[in-house]
Design an enzyme around this catalytic site. Structure first.
Site, short mmCIF file in Angstrom:
data_model
loop_
_atom_site.label_atom_id
_atom_site.label_comp_id
_atom_site.label_asym_id
_atom_site.label_seq_id
_atom_site.Cartn_x
_atom_site.Cartn_y
_atom_site.Cartn_z
N ARG A 1 -8.93 3.51 7.49
CA ARG A 1 -8.88 2.31 8.70
C ARG A 1 -9.02 2.65 9.82
NH1 ARG A 1 -6.30 0.89 4.03
NH2 ARG A 1 -4.19 1.58 5.02
N GLU B 1 5.51 7.00 2.96
CA GLU B 1 6.60 6.27 2.77
C GLU B 1 6.74 6.25 1.09
OE1 GLU B 1 8.08 1.62 3.72
OE2 GLU B 1 5.92 2.35 4.28
#
Length: 184
Positions: free
Chosen positions: A70, A107
């Site tokens: 992105r 994460e």
């Protein structure tokens, strides 16, 4: 000059509203802030790019490094507008030729970024761009990768970030600039 309504730039309100929150993606407990819905609104998409361009236009940035995937959406437009080159920071085995690699923890797993050898030269001033900062692991890997090649990372910029990244946050000693906080 930013037009403000109740002390908040209305463009930032529109940006935040255009981001979809997807619960439990990519795994349970994660509230994924999906910027792809923002891209469906040309004015909001343009506002994101213009806000970044206004911030970086006079900072003598010579390269914009976009993090796959992105960061590739916003990075090239920002780079062109400020007269800088665009450097793609890719996932492993996506770039032909000799590369620098930097592993990092996410994460929800591990990953690696790669950059062509010679994409950046010692002393070049670089802006790192991505869509979102959650833990900062990907941005830290990008900073390390660029600095190993001799670049001077000026700042990291993201459209969305966790509240802890709003304001004077730094990663690897570099400032982080976000437009809007993650929605829950």
């Amino acid at each position: 000059m930013l037009e403000e309504e109740n002390g908040v730039d209305p463009r930032l309100q529109a940006i935040s509203a255009a981001i979809r929150v997807v619960p439990h993606f990519p795994k349970p407990g994660i509230m994924f802030n999906d910027i792809t819905t923002l891209l469906l609104h040309p004015k909001v998409f343009k506002d994101v790019v213009e806000i970044f361009v206004d911030r970086y236009r006079d900072m003598e940035i010579s390269a914009v490094a976009g993090i796959e995937a992105r960061g590739f959406i916003f990075g090239p437009s920002i780079a062109l507008a400020i007269g800088a080159k665009f450097i793609p920071l890719r996932k492993p085995k996506k770039l032909p030729g000799e590369v620098f690699s930097e592993a990092y923890e996410l994460e929800y797993g591990t990953d690696c970024l790669e950059m062509h050898v010679g994409a950046v030269h010692p002393g070049e001033r670089v802006l790192v761009i991505d869509d979102l900062v959650a833990t900062g692991g990907t941005l830290c890997a990008a900073i390390r990768l660029l600095e190993r090649a001799g670049a001077e990372v000026v700042e990291c910029a993201c459209v969305v970030g966790l509240p802890k990244f709003k304001g004077r946050c730094r990663l690897n000693g570099k400032p982080v600039y976000i437009l809007v906080e993650c929605r829950r």
